[in-house]
Design an enzyme around this catalytic site. Structure first.
Site, PDB file in Angstrom:
ATOM      1  N   TRP A 357       9.333  -5.105  -1.684  1.00  0.00           N
ATOM      2  CA  TRP A 357       9.396  -6.232  -0.754  1.00  0.00           C
ATOM      3  C   TRP A 357      10.786  -6.862  -0.734  1.00  0.00           C
ATOM      4  CZ3 TRP A 357       9.610 -11.644  -2.239  1.00  0.00           C
ATOM      5  CH2 TRP A 357       9.701 -11.849  -3.624  1.00  0.00           C
ATOM      6  N   ASP A 358      11.637  -6.479  -1.681  1.00  0.00           N
ATOM      7  CA  ASP A 358      13.003  -7.004  -1.747  1.00  0.00           C
ATOM      8  C   ASP A 358      13.720  -6.851  -0.403  1.00  0.00           C
ATOM      9  OD1 ASP A 358      11.957  -6.468  -4.252  1.00  0.00           O
ATOM     10  OD2 ASP A 358      13.833  -5.773  -5.105  1.00  0.00           O
ATOM     11  N   GLU A 486       6.391 -12.722 -11.786  1.00  0.00           N
ATOM     12  CA  GLU A 486       5.590 -11.670 -12.414  1.00  0.00           C
ATOM     13  C   GLU A 486       5.277 -11.952 -13.880  1.00  0.00           C
ATOM     14  OE1 GLU A 486       7.082  -8.037  -9.501  1.00  0.00           O
ATOM     15  OE2 GLU A 486       8.098  -8.401 -11.410  1.00  0.00           O
ATOM     16  N   LYS A 597       9.735 -16.249 -14.232  1.00  0.00           N
ATOM     17  CA  LYS A 597      10.671 -15.125 -14.130  1.00  0.00           C
ATOM     18  C   LYS A 597      11.672 -15.327 -12.993  1.00  0.00           C
ATOM     19  CE  LYS A 597      10.848 -10.111 -13.431  1.00  0.00           C
ATOM     20  NZ  LYS A 597      10.099  -8.906 -13.033  1.00  0.00           N
ATOM     21  N   GLN A 598      11.187 -15.801 -11.864  1.00  0.00           N
ATOM     22  CA  GLN A 598      12.041 -15.895 -10.684  1.00  0.00           C
ATOM     23  C   GLN A 598      11.472 -16.937  -9.727  1.00  0.00           C
ATOM     24  OE1 GLN A 598      10.591 -11.755  -9.601  1.00  0.00           O
ATOM     25  NE2 GLN A 598      11.180 -12.481  -7.576  1.00  0.00           N
TER      26      GLN A 598
END
Length: 756
Positions: A357-358, A486, A597-598
């Site tokens: 999906w990046d 994640e 994580k992000q």
């Protein structure tokens, strides 16, 4: 954090060679041209630790999925990119002994990736038995001639007496992947031939049990050299041409190797491959090596003309952004709608070389601003052409509509981790958002009203089936998901997933009213179905804490142990020697921790930046940023944009440096595996959408720029609706200049100006 290359605005250069950093050097000096690419490994023999990696766009293999126990709906295979047949290697001998920098004494080492021209250079002086030879190497994969790899070697005798030099040039199918399950090899040789100064080898990927296509590739090499052709070899797994000669003191001899690579993606039979390869080799032979290099430099100059960003006052920042753009464009430039952007591109095997999906979330905005609209449109077509696979994925889960894969080569999900395959379903909305983003930015509705509407409708049908209605709360919910973060698996009501699903249903209901009657009939849309989408969107549950003034990442997140230190900063609770936590903590400990994580909540806020109040953005940023460890390469850029929007200048610069120099400084201690290609979008996003405050609202281009205190200013070029603009931002003013195209009105710091 580790910096092994010198700071230079246009080069990735070092004059030191440390065997412990060999893989880092190889990753950072990778080259590619969308069609193929390779790590920066040495051409000659090297007996030390190295990762010899060459990869071909669109060529993949379905490997056995490794799972502890099977689950219904699980992918049948794990797709991966095979390490290609080696067409780079040469064995260089001096007086009968092979050069090997893992063993030999050498000096004057230089390794340089010239990003302006797209050429990798290397030189050193090697000493063998008292003789000194200077060796130089220049190589590139051509963006002007996609099937061409070229390498020029020179040898200069710095000794007082003649030396004998031998060069063996190979095409070798005896290669392995580092990430194969059981040491398998993925290539078989089906044809080969050699002549005095040339050779060819045709290989085919191994048989598989999954019914996916096998790929045939042909590599053909030719040589121009001052050395004499002495012997050719035609062995089971390789072909080779051998050359030798004597070099007098102070004499220089050259050796050129050209390779043409063709694949069954473009040609149906071996005969067709042969003919195409022969024709292309003849075409390459019509030009000198210097002409081929000049064509490469010219083609890169055209790309830089549209996309270059200059930074005044910070050469490390300058090097970082050009490195980002160079590696991103080396991986993808929209010339083939069948291709996409793997997280490692052509620089390594981690993540299998597949599409994530990046692409839609992070890369597409960069191509919208740096290239022709067709480049971004091809990224959209890639997903449209794989809609059948998305239907299959949804059916595997017992759901309606389309579930786009988290990881794919052909539209079929091929990831081997359950929390990704089953749960990270926000990817569906990210793909829908890309359609919206393209339409909003270009003003072109032809895609969304045709192919795009089919994608949107099938995603909406998935969401309508995947949600459930909570009678107790009177709202729709989405349970059992993994969000962008994640480090949180199998959670209920991830805010990012819910809010983007709500948006997707709302947007699709709107588009359903705009498409033609013929398209609506083709898609089988009914008023009842559209009303249901709208009802779900209107009643979607979005977790929020009014007291804290934040959107809650998911149900139960605030029940975690979020202990703050004296500076209100929980991340300081993690000892430095335990970072990154994904390399030091158990998965159980990570899942129980509050660390993110992000960007997750912040990811959706970035998508719809102007839909939130200043206070909402501030409270959410202030809460989540201290908890975020940025152990995804995709994280820092989003936080940099949000920080810039809030005028947290120091924080935005810190995060820009982290995203732009993520690999150059090896922030996450994982660049040995390859570069984070899709994260190479981060530097551009941080500067253009962050520092320059670029937005497109109601068809109008808008800027609210500032210059970070550490910089004197910055310039960038931007493509927008048939125009090429140059934006120059200084401490005291901003100038927007029209380079190409018709005049337009732009909003700068809230005031409309005419750019002409």
């Amino acid at each position: 954090m580790k910096r092994i290359f010198e700071i230079d605005p246009w080069k990735i250069v070092t004059h030191e060679f440390n065997p412990e950093d060999k893989r880092l050097q190889e990753s950072m000096t990778s080259i590619g041209n969308e069609y193929m690419g390779m790590r920066g490994m040495f051409e000659e023999n090297y007996s030390g630790d190295t990762h010899q990696g060459i990869y071909l766009g669109g060529v993949w293999y379905p490997d056995k999925t490794r799972v502890g126990w099977w689950k219904n709906g699980y992918p049948e295979y794990f797709g991966k990119v095979p390490n290609a047949i080696d067409f780079v290697s040469v064995d260089i001998k001096i007086n009968g002994e092979s050069i090997d920098l893992a063993k030999d004494s050498f000096s004057d080492f230089e390794l340089c990736l010239d990003m302006k021209r797209g050429v990798l250079d290397r030189s050193f002086i090697v000493e063998k038995d008292g003789h000194k030879i200077k060796v130089t190497s220049e190589r590139f994969v051509s963006i002007a001639f996609k099937e061409l790899y070229a390498n020029k070697l020179t040898f200069t005798n710095l000794s007082d007496e003649p030396v004998k030099i031998e060069v063996q040039s190979l095409i070798n199918a005896d290669v392995y992947n580092e990430d194969s399950n059981y040491g398998e090899q993925f290539w078989g040789v089906i044809d080969k031939s050699v002549a005095d100064k040339s050779g060819r080898l045709v290989g085919k990927t191994a048989e598989n049990n999954f019914g996916t296509p096998r790929f045939t590739v042909e590599m053909a090499m030719s040589h121009e050299t001052d050395l004499k052709a002495v012997r050719s070899e035609n062995e089971e797994k390789y072909v080779a041409n051998n050359f030798e000669g004597s070099i007098q003191p102070d004499q220089t001899v050259s050796f050129e190797k050209r390779v043409i690579v063709t694949t069954s993606r473009d040609y149906d039979t071996v005969d067709a491959l042969d003919k195409a390869t022969n024709d292309l080799m003849n075409k390459a032979g019509e030009q000198t090596y210097d002409q081929l290099v000049d064509a490469q430099a010219s083609a890169w100059a055209e790309r830089w003309e549209k996309s270059d960003i200059t930074i005044d006052g910070d050469e490390a920042a300058q090097q970082g952004i050009r490195f980002n753009l160079f590696q991103l464009f080396s991986t993808y430039y929209g010339n083939d709608a069948r291709l996409n952007i793997g997280p490692k591109g052509f620089t390594g095997e981690k993540y299998g070389g597949a599409t994530y999906w990046d692409t839609e979330a992070f890369c597409l905005p960069v191509y919208l601003g740096t290239s022709d609209p067709e480049v971004a449109r091809n990224l959209l077509l890639y997903r449209y052409n794989q809609l059948d696979g998305a239907h299959h994925n949804a059916q595997q889960q017992g759901l309606k509509g389309a579930l786009y894969p988290m990881v794919t080569f052909n539209g079929i999900e091929c990831h081997n981790e359950w929390e990704i395959t089953f749960e990270e379903i926000h990817r569906n909305s990210d793909i829908a958002y890309a359609i919206y983003n393209y339409t909003k930015t270009t003003g072109d509705k032809s895609y969304v009203l045709n192919e795009g509407s089919e994608v949107l409708v099938e995603i909406a049908r998935f969401w309508a089936d995947r949600v459930h209605y909570s009678e107790r709360n009177g709202q729709y919910m989405i349970h059992g998901v993994t969000g962008a973060d994640e480090y949180e698996n199998n959670v209920d009501n991830n805010w990012y997933t819910n809010v983007t699903a709500k948006w997707e249903l709302d947007y699709t209901a709107q588009i359903a009213k705009e498409i033609s009657d013929e398209q609506a009939k083709k898609l089988g849309i009914t008023d009842e179905e559209v009303s249901k989408w709208q009802e779900i969107a209107d009643k979607m549950y979005l977790p929020e804490d009014k007291e804290l003034g934040i959107f809650v990442q998911h149900d139960g997140f605030l029940d975690k142990d979020i202990t703050l230190d004296e500076n209100n900063n929980p991340i300081n609770k993690i000892p430095a020697d335990e970072l990154p936590i994904n390399q030091h903590w158990s998965w159980d400990k990570i899942l129980r921790s509050p660390y993110v994580k992000q960007a997750d909540v912040l990811q959706a806020m970035w998508y719809f930046m102007d839909d939130f109040t200043e206070e909402q953005k501030k409270r959410n940023f202030d809460f989540y940023e201290p908890l975020t460890v940025h152990e995804s390469s995709l994280s820092a850029s989003i936080y940099a944009i949000m920080a810039a929007d809030l005028k947290y200048e120091e924080k935005s610069v810190e995060l820009y440096e982290r995203t732009a120099r993520l690999d150059l400084d090896n922030y996450n201690n994982d660049t040995v595996d390859g570069l984070h290609i899709t994260a190479m979008s981060g530097g551009w996003l941080a500067i253009v959408e962050g520092f320059a405050g670029m937005r497109v609202n109601d068809g109008e281009l808008q800027f609210k720029p500032f210059v970070p205190k550490a910089w004197n200013g910055y310039n960038f070029r931007l493509t927008f609706r048939g125009r090429l603009l140059e934006v120059k931002v200084a401490k005291d003013n901003t100038e927007i200049k029209l380079i190409k195209g018709e005049p337009l009105t732009v909003k700068l710091n809230g005031e409309e100006i005419e750019v002409k």
